[in-house]
Design an enzyme around this catalytic site. Structure first.
Site, PDB file in Angstrom:
ATOM      1  N   ASP A  29       0.814  -1.218   0.000  1.00 46.71           N
ATOM      2  CA  ASP A  29       0.000   0.000   0.000  1.00 46.71           C
ATOM      3  C   ASP A  29       0.849   1.271   0.000  1.00 46.71           C
ATOM      4  O   ASP A  29       0.640   2.166   0.818  1.00 46.71           O
ATOM      5  CB  ASP A  29      -0.925   0.020   1.222  1.00 46.71           C
ATOM      6  CG  ASP A  29      -1.625  -1.292   1.479  1.00 46.71           C
ATOM      7  OD1 ASP A  29      -2.137  -1.877   0.506  1.00 46.71           O
ATOM      8  OD2 ASP A  29      -1.670  -1.737   2.641  1.00 46.71           O
ATOM      9  N   GLU A 237     -11.855   0.113  -2.823  1.00 49.02           N
ATOM     10  CA  GLU A 237     -10.949   0.598  -1.779  1.00 49.02           C
ATOM     11  C   GLU A 237      -9.798   1.355  -2.432  1.00 49.02           C
ATOM     12  O   GLU A 237      -9.770   1.552  -3.648  1.00 49.02           O
ATOM     13  CB  GLU A 237     -10.407  -0.567  -0.943  1.00 49.02           C
ATOM     14  CG  GLU A 237      -9.588  -1.578  -1.717  1.00 49.02           C
ATOM     15  CD  GLU A 237      -9.186  -2.796  -0.898  1.00 49.02           C
ATOM     16  OE1 GLU A 237      -9.522  -2.862   0.302  1.00 49.02           O
ATOM     17  OE2 GLU A 237      -8.531  -3.691  -1.465  1.00 49.02           O
TER      18      GLU A 237
END
Length: 336
Positions: A29, A237
């Protein structure tokens, strides 16, 4: 202690041939930003916590954050060590998931999700005088915050906007009614608008939202909101926002179809019109990215599971991102 990692020397001469930037720990991420003339990366720090894998991501049981930096995307990576750990966040119980960072008036802010003592995902903020930290967390999470994957965008007028939200393990579906439904895992029915990311302007101290969160609408070419069953295009997301040639680019993961897609608009609030795919699915279930510009070139930071082959033990990578003359983005296949 800083660690300079020679492994990160890589060639960016060909898209999709990137190697992991670090191998001494698992990272995911990656949120990349240009601070003080160099690139700082704020990733998740994956660990094998021995938690059984499930569809809600319980096995993603991360406990701290490291900050990484590079002079350029082709330079060695510096690991600045632990910037914030779970034990230093008074309100949090577990799961330090994907963070983001921002700078304002010489201070640096780390935005991060974690589960509170009741198991509800909230978003916290921590601050530092240095981009690499260490960061000191606020005693409480941000009022009115929920779900995961915070992203902070600074507009040209100096305003800052917080984007957030993630479905399934990120609990966004539990907030459909405006209040938390602990057992509500349903998504809107087919034919209904898809669940949407949230956006709110931040206040001047960068530690609270200055307004109630709004829906981030993603539209098709005919101006219609994307529907719940449109898994190839709708938000799931990993929101990220950047600005290019007068347009706002809202990019995100489609989650269960694993694309990094993007949509464009004329306001940081949206609505945004779907444009296409930036990054095709990578090895490993998740797909999460950031986009940064340095010296007139643009780069996509992302992750896959090249080192471990395990979904929850990921490694970050970087490759060049290219625009066409009309502002559209060339689709990247990480393995070609």
């Amino acid at each position: 202690m800083k660690k300079i990692l020679a492994l990160s020397l890589l060639s960016l001469t060909a898209l999709g041939q990137s190697k992991p930037l670090v191998s001494h720990m698992f990272t995911a991420d990656p949120s990349a930003h240009l601070f003080q003339g160099q690139i700082y990366i704020y990733p998740s720090h994956d660990i094998d916590a021995g938690v059984k894998e499930d569809d809600l991501g319980s096995h993603f049981a991360m406990r701290d954050y490291h900050v990484l930096s590079q002079k350029t995307p082709a330079s060695p990576v510096v690991d600045h060590g632990v910037a914030l750990k779970l034990e230093d966040v008074a309100w949090a119980s577990k799961m330090l998931w994907a963070p983001d960072a921002a700078e304002s008036k010489g201070s640096y802010y780390l935005y991060f999700p974690a589960k509170d003592k009741e198991g509800v995902f909230r978003i916290g903020v921590a601050s530092s005088s240095k981009p690499e930290g260490p960061f000191k967390a606020e005693k409480e999470y941000m009022k009115g915050s929920f779900s995961i994957d915070p992203c902070v965008f600074k507009d040209a007028d100096g305003s800052y906007y917080l984007y957030f939200g993630g479905i399934w393990g990120g609990q966004l579906q539990r907030w459909k009614s405006g209040t938390y439904g602990a057992t509500d895992e349903s998504q809107p029915a087919n034919g209904q608008p898809a669940l949407m990311a949230k956006v709110a302007r931040l206040d001047a101290n960068m530690k609270q939202m200055a307004e109630a969160p709004r829906n981030v609408q993603i539209l098709d070419a005919n101006g219609k909101i994307l529907l719940s069953e449109d898994h190839d295009r709708r938000f799931f997301e990993a929101a990220f926002v950047h600005h290019y040639q007068g347009k706002y680019y809202f990019s995100y993961s489609t989650g269960d179809t694993h694309n990094i897609a993007y949509a464009t608009g004329t306001s940081p609030y949206g609505p945004f019109t779907y444009q296409g795919v930036i990054l095709r699915p990578v090895k490993g279930w998740t797909n999460h990215h950031s986009i940064v510009e340095q010296n007139g070139k643009w780069y996509l930071y992302y992750h896959d599971v090249e080192i471990s082959g395990k979904t929850h033990l990921r490694n970050i990578k970087v490759t060049e991102l290219k625009y066409r003359p009309d502002g559209s983005i060339e689709t990247i296949d990480a393995y070609k």
